[in-house]
Design an enzyme around this catalytic site. Structure first.
Site, mmCIF file in Angstrom:
data_model
loop_
_atom_site.group_PDB
_atom_site.id
_atom_site.type_symbol
_atom_site.label_atom_id
_atom_site.label_comp_id
_atom_site.label_asym_id
_atom_site.label_seq_id
_atom_site.Cartn_x
_atom_site.Cartn_y
_atom_site.Cartn_z
ATOM 1 N N GLU A 124 0.788 -1.141 -0.021
ATOM 2 C CA GLU A 124 0.072 -0.062 -0.099
ATOM 3 C C GLU A 124 0.786 1.242 0.037
ATOM 4 O OE1 GLU A 124 -2.561 -0.270 3.269
ATOM 5 O OE2 GLU A 124 -3.704 -2.086 2.361
ATOM 6 N N ILE A 154 1.525 -2.440 -7.932
ATOM 7 C CA ILE A 154 0.754 -3.833 -8.388
ATOM 8 C C ILE A 154 1.479 -4.524 -9.552
ATOM 9 C CG2 ILE A 154 -1.231 -5.278 -7.946
ATOM 10 C CD1 ILE A 154 -0.386 -4.092 -5.395
ATOM 11 N N GLY A 239 9.592 -16.499 -2.234
ATOM 12 C CA GLY A 239 9.770 -15.309 -2.987
ATOM 13 C C GLY A 239 10.855 -14.621 -3.316
ATOM 14 N N GLN A 333 30.465 -0.743 -18.137
ATOM 15 C CA GLN A 333 32.066 -0.131 -18.432
ATOM 16 C C GLN A 333 32.912 -0.951 -19.463
ATOM 17 O OE1 GLN A 333 32.507 2.252 -16.162
ATOM 18 N NE2 GLN A 333 34.551 2.611 -16.897
ATOM 19 N N ILE A 334 32.510 -2.067 -19.557
ATOM 20 C CA ILE A 334 33.552 -2.914 -20.811
ATOM 21 C C ILE A 334 32.969 -2.221 -22.255
ATOM 22 C CG2 ILE A 334 33.762 -5.008 -21.957
ATOM 23 C CD1 ILE A 334 33.613 -6.218 -18.986
ATOM 24 N N GLY A 336 32.138 0.509 -22.541
ATOM 25 C CA GLY A 336 32.446 2.065 -22.613
ATOM 26 C C GLY A 336 31.319 3.051 -23.070
ATOM 27 N N GLU A 360 9.742 -7.594 -2.921
ATOM 28 C CA GLU A 360 10.102 -8.940 -1.864
ATOM 29 C C GLU A 360 10.793 -8.624 -0.866
ATOM 30 O OE1 GLU A 360 8.339 -11.656 -2.128
ATOM 31 O OE2 GLU A 360 7.590 -11.813 -4.084
#
Length: 376
Positions: A124, A154, A239, A333-334, A336, A360
């Site tokens: 909620e 939801i 869960g 990062q690899i 670039g 969860e």
């Protein structure tokens, strides 16, 4: 360590993800709707009914089998794995475990086929991890119960046909005065808000649900009157293991993209994989993914064996969620500068995986649960 059946399901889910999910993921992320036919296809292939008993059209699989399949779906598309998680584990699972024969017969076959997608209405606006703070009320009416309240964040809320709703039925009983209700989403008074504009997982619709004097019959109660808190707490471990598998799947996909890019891209006369800085980064990423996968599957085995694994489930979610964000960041990062562009999938995966540390139960809550056992 997986059975032949598990390996077959894993291979099928991986093939489905590569052929049916990955090619469309960029378009779905831009706002194109996920077709209902795809969900029915997931149902036909068994991915939406893994946890549904065979007599109702499902597979009756254990949690380990489920997380193996979910990891592969997550590698294909994080948002659709959330749809699968909420539908299968969050909605169909409780109906299969706690539902009456009539409730199971009415909903489970349609859920297994993908004709009826499920949603869970717990959170909620002012109550998330603190389930005891729920304010939605259910008051007895002439024909059953009248529900009033607002549910927030939801997942599947816009496309669901059945929702599990948590409501307070005895305001004076505290945690022992809460009940779960099965509410068809076409019930008068069940109002669906507009989809939230989210950072990632745009293939998973997330909405606010307003219950405006929403009347349901007495037989809509799931698991018994005033039994919801105990039932809900009992559902948290599986869960959290499921979310850990999600995180592993997305991190694994980011790693695959990073390896492929590093093999193709050259710098200073050789592929990026030939540079120790990049190769070592990939080694760390691969190690992190495999450790998280192994622990997640080990925890699922404990759950299937009936062993108390509340702390381990929290550890799996905590470690996998934070690992996945780090691995996805390293994948960018690899790449670039290209990794920062929407033209490359690692940008989307990085956005999709971030929520694994939130839903969860936030990772702060996981640390609280773990610390209680460590410090006991």
């Amino acid at each position: 360590m997986l059975t032949d059946d598990d390996l077959q399901i894993q291979d099928g889910a991986r093939r489905f993800a590569r052929e049916r999910l990955i090619p469309q993921s960029a378009a779905w992320d831009r706002g194109e709707p996920v077709p209902d036919a795809l969900l029915r296809e997931m149902g036909e292939l068994g991915y939406l009914g893994l946890l549904i008993p065979e007599e109702y059209g499902g597979s009756g699989a254990c949690l380990l089998t489920y997380v193996v399949a979910l990891e592969e779906i997550s590698a294909g598309n994080g948002g659709l794995s959330t749809l699968m998680h909420v539908h299968g584990l969050g909605t169909a699972g409780p109906i299969a475990r706690f539902g009456t024969p009539a409730q199971k017969q009415r909903w489970l076959p349609a859920m297994a086929s993908g004709e009826a997608i499920g949603a869970v209405c717990l959170t909620e606006p002012n109550a998330g991890s603190d389930v005891a703070a729920i304010r939605t009320r259910a008051v007895r009416s002439e024909g059953g119960w009248r529900l009033s309240g607002v549910k927030q964040f939801i997942s599947n809320g816009a496309r669901a046909k059945i929702a599990i709703v948590l409501a307070v039925t005895d305001p004076h009983a505290g945690r022992r005065g809460m009940t779960l209700f099965l509410v068809p989403t076409d019930t008068p008074g069940f109002k669906v808000g507009k989809p939230e504009e989210k950072m990632g997982q745009r293939t998973s619709d997330t909405v606010q649900i307003t219950l405006d004097d929403c009347e349901v019959p007495e037989d809509a109660i799931l698991g018994g009157l005033n039994q919801a808190f105990g039932l809900t707490m009992g559902l948290l471990s599986d869960g959290r293991i499921s979310i850990a598998a999600q995180a592993v799947g997305m991190a694994s996909a980011a790693l695959d993209h990073a390896v492929a890019y590093a093999r193709e891209r050259t710098a200073f006369g050789k592929p990026l994989t030939g540079h120790q800085a990049v190769a070592f980064r990939l080694a760390d990423m691969a190690t992190s993914v495999e450790v998280a996968r192994t622990f997640t599957q080990a925890t699922a085995r404990k759950f299937d064996a009936g062993v108390d694994c509340v702390s381990e489930a929290s550890m799996a979610k905590l470690f996998a969620g934070e690992m996945a964000e780090r691995v996805c960041s390293d994948a960018i990062q690899i790449h670039g500068g290209y990794g920062y562009l929407k033209d490359y999938p690692v940008e989307r995966i990085y956005r999709d995986v971030r929520v694994c540390q939130i839903y969860e139960g936030t990772n702060d809550i996981q640390r609280l649960i773990i610390s209680r056992k460590v410090c006991a």
